[in-house]
Design an enzyme around this catalytic site. Structure first.
Site, PDB file in Angstrom:
ATOM      1  N   ASP A  89      -3.538  -0.728   6.482  1.00  0.00           N
ATOM      2  CA  ASP A  89      -3.779  -2.003   7.168  1.00  0.00           C
ATOM      3  C   ASP A  89      -4.859  -2.797   6.455  1.00  0.00           C
ATOM      4  O   ASP A  89      -4.800  -4.027   6.411  1.00  0.00           O
ATOM      5  CB  ASP A  89      -4.150  -1.750   8.626  1.00  0.00           C
ATOM      6  CG  ASP A  89      -3.008  -1.099   9.358  1.00  0.00           C
ATOM      7  OD1 ASP A  89      -1.913  -1.690   9.377  1.00  0.00           O
ATOM      8  OD2 ASP A  89      -3.175   0.031   9.854  1.00  0.00           O
ATOM      9  N   LYS A  99      -6.193   2.535   8.622  1.00  0.00           N
ATOM     10  CA  LYS A  99      -4.790   2.837   8.854  1.00  0.00           C
ATOM     11  C   LYS A  99      -4.546   3.034  10.340  1.00  0.00           C
ATOM     12  O   LYS A  99      -5.480   3.190  11.107  1.00  0.00           O
ATOM     13  CB  LYS A  99      -4.375   4.105   8.077  1.00  0.00           C
ATOM     14  CG  LYS A  99      -4.220   3.834   6.587  1.00  0.00           C
ATOM     15  CD  LYS A  99      -3.638   5.014   5.815  1.00  0.00           C
ATOM     16  CE  LYS A  99      -2.362   5.575   6.361  1.00  0.00           C
ATOM     17  NZ  LYS A  99      -1.261   4.612   6.473  1.00  0.00           N
ATOM     18  N   GLY A 100      -3.271   3.048  10.702  1.00  0.00           N
ATOM     19  CA  GLY A 100      -2.934   3.323  12.091  1.00  0.00           C
ATOM     20  C   GLY A 100      -2.310   2.167  12.835  1.00  0.00           C
ATOM     21  O   GLY A 100      -2.030   2.271  14.021  1.00  0.00           O
ATOM     22  N   GLU A 108      -0.798  10.880   9.610  1.00  0.00           N
ATOM     23  CA  GLU A 108      -1.008  10.334   8.257  1.00  0.00           C
ATOM     24  C   GLU A 108      -2.240  10.974   7.616  1.00  0.00           C
ATOM     25  O   GLU A 108      -2.227  11.298   6.424  1.00  0.00           O
ATOM     26  CB  GLU A 108      -1.197   8.816   8.332  1.00  0.00           C
ATOM     27  CG  GLU A 108       0.102   8.082   8.613  1.00  0.00           C
ATOM     28  CD  GLU A 108      -0.074   6.602   8.876  1.00  0.00           C
ATOM     29  OE1 GLU A 108       0.914   5.874   8.756  1.00  0.00           O
ATOM     30  OE2 GLU A 108      -1.189   6.170   9.229  1.00  0.00           O
TER      31      GLU A 108
HETATM   32  C1  5RP Z   1       0.880   3.178  10.137  1.00  0.00           C
HETATM   33  C2  5RP Z   1       0.022   2.673   9.044  1.00  0.00           C
HETATM   34  C3  5RP Z   1       0.663   1.745   8.066  1.00  0.00           C
HETATM   35  O1  5RP Z   1       0.511   2.262   6.802  1.00  0.00           O
HETATM   36  C4  5RP Z   1       0.000   0.403   8.171  1.00  0.00           C
HETATM   37  O2  5RP Z   1       0.097  -0.056   9.502  1.00  0.00           O
HETATM   38  C5  5RP Z   1       0.614  -0.617   7.214  1.00  0.00           C
HETATM   39  O3  5RP Z   1       1.874  -0.993   7.675  1.00  0.00           O
HETATM   40  P1  5RP Z   1       2.827  -1.948   6.872  1.00  0.00           P
HETATM   41  O4  5RP Z   1       3.228  -1.248   5.624  1.00  0.00           O
HETATM   42  O5  5RP Z   1       3.995  -2.176   7.801  1.00  0.00           O
HETATM   43  O6  5RP Z   1       2.093  -3.240   6.579  1.00  0.00           O
HETATM   44  O7  5RP Z   1      -1.126   2.994   8.908  1.00  0.00           O
HETATM   45  O8  5RP Z   1       0.151   3.944  11.038  1.00  0.00           O
END
Ligand code: 5RP
Length: 237
Positions: A89, A99-100, A108
């Site tokens: 994120d 993340k998350g 993860e």
């Molecule tokens: C999920 C995560 C994802 O890696 C994070 O939300 C990024 O998502 P995206 O690739 O859809 O932008 O941590 O828990």
């Protein structure tokens, strides 16, 4: 050649660039989110030839991988992984991550920590000078969650975050539940000037199962930009 990649194209380009790091026979961790999905889709046609062993960071990723013909193993059986490729994120200085956003932070982190190497794939909007704009996900047990949420807010304030607005993901009426049956509290910190200190304080709260700060886990980031993929590396790697 002038490119003008959209955000989704940037994610796909970063995901495809990660294929170069996947070697025959590897034990591979598959991340969660839209960028990680691009990676799983790009990997699937090559997986059998590469004789990979894969482990997923969420039920969602496991379902997608199986649908695409991959065999998904249990980390309990595999134990160690060579590489995990996952999204983020936010990507801050020193490849400290938030993340998350997709709710999979606990698995993860378990998968990343079991890997010799973690490569992050993302679009350029994820790269920041300081973490915090994206609310920090914290996985908490259901029991006495109000108490835990108050302590998280306190930890954010004590570690110097400029804000500590808490929200139970999904709302109180229909809280989001993780793959491990927990809730997620999102902490809108606005700025996280000291991620190590905040991580330390969060790890001392009994109701916290895990948090979305990934410190010293990622060693490389492949970032999609409108013009192509940029590599962010750590000096000592
Ligand atoms: C999920 C995560 C994802 O890696 C994070 O939300 C990024 O998502 P995206 O690739 O859809 O932008 O941590 O828990």
């Amino acid at each position: 050649m002038i490119k003008n990649l959209t955000v989704d194209d940037q994610k796909r380009a970063a995901a495809e660039a990660a294929l170069e790091y996947v070697k025959p026979g590897m034990r591979l961790g598959l991340g969660t989110g839209s960028t990680a999905e691009h990676f799983v889709r790009a990997l699937a046609p090559r997986a059998a030839k590469l004789k990979l062993t894969t482990v997923a960071t969420s039920e969602r990723t496991a379902a997608l991988a199986r649908e695409l013909g991959l065999t998904v193993s249990d980390l309990n059986d595999v134990r160690r992984l060579d590489l995990t490729v996952d999204g983020a994120d936010e990507i801050g200085p020193g490849l400290v991550l938030t993340k998350g956003g997709g709710g999979a932070l606990l698995r993860e982190k378990i998968v990343a920590a079991a890997s010799d190497r973690m490569i992050v794939i993302a679009d350029e909007a994820k790269v920041v000078d300081m973490l915090g704009r994206f609310p920090l996900p914290v996985e908490i047990v259901r029991f006495a969650w109000h108490v835990t949420v108050e302590r998280i807010a306190d930890a954010a304030a004590r570690s110097g975050c400029s804000q500590n607005l808490m929200r139970l993901r999904g709302g109180e009426a229909h809280p989001f539940t993780t793959d491990s049956g927990n809730y997620i509290a999102d902490c809108a910190a606005e700025t996280i000037p000291d991620p190590e200190r905040l991580a330390h304080l969060l790890e001392g709260i009994p109701g916290v199962v895990g948090h979305g700060l990934f410190i010293s886990l990622a060693s490389l980031a492949l970032v999609g930009t409108p013009g192509g993929v940029t590599v962010l590396d750590l000096p000592h790697h």
